[in-house]
Design a protein around this motif. Structure first.
Motif, PDB file in Angstrom:
ATOM      1  N   ALA A 103      82.354 -17.768  45.675  1.00  4.16           N
ATOM      2  CA  ALA A 103      82.881 -17.181  44.606  1.00  4.16           C
ATOM      3  C   ALA A 103      82.102 -16.661  43.832  1.00  4.16           C
ATOM      4  N   GLN A 104      80.922 -16.927  43.472  1.00  5.22           N
ATOM      5  CA  GLN A 104      80.001 -16.405  42.456  1.00  5.22           C
ATOM      6  C   GLN A 104      79.457 -14.911  43.070  1.00  5.22           C
ATOM      7  N   THR A 105      79.180 -14.981  44.562  1.00  3.97           N
ATOM      8  CA  THR A 105      78.670 -13.627  45.159  1.00  3.97           C
ATOM      9  C   THR A 105      79.594 -12.730  45.740  1.00  3.97           C
ATOM     10  N   GLY A 106      80.830 -13.221  46.033  1.00  5.86           N
ATOM     11  CA  GLY A 106      81.771 -12.454  46.483  1.00  5.86           C
ATOM     12  C   GLY A 106      81.352 -12.149  48.318  1.00  5.86           C
ATOM     13  N   THR A 107      80.531 -12.841  48.707  1.00  7.48           N
ATOM     14  CA  THR A 107      79.842 -12.248  50.138  1.00  7.48           C
ATOM     15  C   THR A 107      80.842 -12.727  50.949  1.00  7.48           C
ATOM     16  N   PRO A 108      81.005 -12.225  52.285  1.00 10.01           N
ATOM     17  CA  PRO A 108      81.715 -12.625  53.396  1.00 10.01           C
ATOM     18  C   PRO A 108      80.932 -13.919  53.779  1.00 10.01           C
ATOM     19  N   SER A 109      81.573 -14.916  54.583  1.00 10.35           N
ATOM     20  CA  SER A 109      80.999 -16.215  54.617  1.00 10.35           C
ATOM     21  C   SER A 109      81.213 -16.547  56.125  1.00 10.35           C
ATOM     22  N   GLY A 110      80.111 -16.960  56.461  1.00 15.08           N
ATOM     23  CA  GLY A 110      79.909 -17.456  57.800  1.00 15.08           C
ATOM     24  C   GLY A 110      80.701 -18.750  58.138  1.00 15.08           C
ATOM     25  N   THR A 111      80.920 -19.486  59.272  1.00 11.54           N
ATOM     26  CA  THR A 111      81.646 -20.459  59.696  1.00 11.54           C
ATOM     27  C   THR A 111      80.726 -21.519  59.904  1.00 11.54           C
ATOM     28  N   VAL A 112      81.103 -22.628  59.416  1.00 12.04           N
ATOM     29  CA  VAL A 112      80.233 -23.841  59.644  1.00 12.04           C
ATOM     30  C   VAL A 112      81.073 -24.862  60.754  1.00 12.04           C
ATOM     31  N   ARG A 113      80.603 -25.336  61.750  1.00 11.40           N
ATOM     32  CA  ARG A 113      81.438 -26.104  62.745  1.00 11.40           C
ATOM     33  C   ARG A 113      80.341 -27.378  63.305  1.00 11.40           C
ATOM     34  N   THR A 114      80.991 -28.247  63.846  1.00 15.72           N
ATOM     35  CA  THR A 114      80.185 -29.343  64.363  1.00 15.72           C
ATOM     36  C   THR A 114      80.746 -29.523  65.943  1.00 15.72           C
ATOM     37  N   ASP A 115      79.680 -29.528  66.680  1.00 11.18           N
ATOM     38  CA  ASP A 115      80.093 -29.649  68.225  1.00 11.18           C
ATOM     39  C   ASP A 115      79.524 -31.121  68.648  1.00 11.18           C
ATOM     40  N   THR A 116      80.090 -31.905  69.611  1.00  9.66           N
ATOM     41  CA  THR A 116      79.587 -32.951  70.308  1.00  9.66           C
ATOM     42  C   THR A 116      79.109 -32.468  71.624  1.00  9.66           C
ATOM     43  N   ILE A 117      77.748 -32.824  71.747  1.00  9.38           N
ATOM     44  CA  ILE A 117      77.168 -32.415  73.154  1.00  9.38           C
ATOM     45  C   ILE A 117      76.471 -33.678  73.782  1.00  9.38           C
ATOM     46  N   TRP A 118      76.384 -33.445  75.132  1.00  8.84           N
ATOM     47  CA  TRP A 118      75.631 -34.609  75.861  1.00  8.84           C
ATOM     48  C   TRP A 118      74.329 -34.404  76.125  1.00  8.84           C
ATOM     49  N   SER A 119      73.567 -35.030  75.681  1.00  5.79           N
ATOM     50  CA  SER A 119      71.990 -34.795  75.619  1.00  5.79           C
ATOM     51  C   SER A 119      71.333 -35.544  77.066  1.00  5.79           C
ATOM     52  N   GLN A 120      70.912 -34.771  77.938  1.00  8.21           N
ATOM     53  CA  GLN A 120      70.520 -35.480  79.321  1.00  8.21           C
ATOM     54  C   GLN A 120      69.085 -35.907  78.980  1.00  8.21           C
ATOM     55  N   SER A 121      68.389 -35.412  78.148  1.00  6.33           N
ATOM     56  CA  SER A 121      67.003 -35.814  77.719  1.00  6.33           C
ATOM     57  C   SER A 121      67.229 -36.938  76.974  1.00  6.33           C
ATOM     58  N   LEU A 122      68.114 -37.341  76.182  1.00  9.95           N
ATOM     59  CA  LEU A 122      68.174 -38.546  75.500  1.00  9.95           C
ATOM     60  C   LEU A 122      69.224 -39.706  75.923  1.00  9.95           C
TER      61      LEU A 122
END
Length: 337
Positions: free
Chosen positions: A22-41
């Motif tokens: 709101a202060q900068t008036g800049t276009p904003s990116g998107t933050v999301r959360t994925d759930t992934i399977w880690s074969q290494s862990l």
């Protein structure tokens, strides 16, 4: 451009690395959360992803990939919730900096390395004081380096429009994550072209002198390593193990020396390349001497790097203030390649 001028250009104060949309008036990116399977862990993991402002509108555009690692006792949401990294990236893009996709993984307290000793999974699962559920924190296979360099990178390249090549990937982190960023770039020079560390635990064997002065002294026994690690010993002991060969294999200075030697041996062929390195630390940080030691080691070896000390301590105020600098460094070394 000076640091002060940079922050002013971003609309940031010297005491804060970001401001609201709101202060900068800049276009904003998107933050999301994925759930992934880690074969290494061997577990499912949460992964916070930042997509730049133009990602949805420009369906054919591909972007560099940056990976930002949290510190010890942190989580995949730290860089967003406490570091405001997404807002800083929005502000940089608004001033004309290249856009990038950012992956922020859950690294537990694993130090982003393959442990030298297997942890006690049963004791981990029985611990009721920990905030994170045992199902995602108590991993059966402690290959946190492969988790980042293989599982996370593979997921990002397959699911998002990244530029899927080494020249377009960078990695950064703070504290434990600073250790992880530097060591992962040195261990996987085929995956990452650049690395940045803020307040990193980048010379875990360093004993003294304090303040730093040559010649340095390093831990040669388990008792000395424990004394050097102090409050980090509860999990760092699993990472480093009991043998000095294992310590050297996980030490940033030794890793840089080995990679430099390999690069020189294969100079005439298409062998590995040294990543671009940057690290900084606050003058009042408990790990300032470790950073000075790594700076001295890389200078002695002739390994190119950028090093800085700023006012501040081991705090989110410091990391908020300086995240724009690591972003610019990484973007300058990976974007548009």
């Amino acid at each position: 451009m000076t640091r002060s001028a940079l922050l002013l250009a971003l609309g940031l104060s010297l005491g804060s690395a970001s401001v609201s949309r709101a202060q900068t008036g800049t276009p904003s990116g998107t933050v999301r959360t994925d759930t992934i399977w880690s074969q290494s862990l061997g577990v499912y993991k949460a992964l916070v992803v930042y997509l730049p402002p133009s990602y949805r509108a420009n369906a054919r555009t591909r972007y560099p990939l940056l990976v930002y690692l949290h510190g010890r006792t942190g989580s995949e949401r730290n860089w967003v919730d406490a570091g405001w990294l997404h807002l800083t990236m929005d502000s940089l893009a608004h001033t004309g900096a290249p856009e990038a996709i950012i992956a922020m993984p859950d690294g537990d307290d694993g130090w982003y390395a393959t442990w030298n000793q297997l942890g006690d999974v049963n004791a981990c699962r029985a611990d009721t004081t920990r905030r994170e559920p045992a199902a995602t924190y108590c991993v059966p296979w402690t290959r946190y380096d492969d988790y980042i360099a293989r599982d996370i990178v593979s997921h990002m390249d397959s699911r998002y429009r990244t530029v899927a090549r080494r020249e377009s990937r960078g990695i950064a982190g703070l504290s434990m994550g600073g250790f992880g960023a530097i060591t992962l770039a040195l261990q996987y020079p085929d995956v990452f072209a650049a690395a940045a560390s803020h307040s990193g635990v980048v010379s875990p064997r360093y004993l003294g002198p304090k303040p730093f002065a040559p010649p340095p002294r390093y831990a040669n026994t388990t008792a000395e390593l424990q004394a050097s690690a102090r409050n980090l010993w509860s999990d760092l002991r699993w990472v480093m193990g009991k043998d000095t060969i294992g310590w050297n294999a996980r030490d940033p200075g030794h890793m840089a020396q080995r990679l430099q030697q390999l690069v020189q041996q294969r100079a005439a062929s298409a062998g590995p390349r040294l990543p671009q390195l940057m690290f900084d630390v606050g003058a009042d940080d408990a790990y300032v001497d470790q950073n000075r030691d790594l700076h001295a080691t890389l200078t002695r070896l002739g390994v190119p790097h950028r090093y800085a000390e700023w006012p501040g301590a081991h705090t989110w105020s410091y990391w908020q203030t300086h995240s724009a600098e690591s972003l610019q460094f990484l973007l300058g070394n990976v974007a548009g390649r």
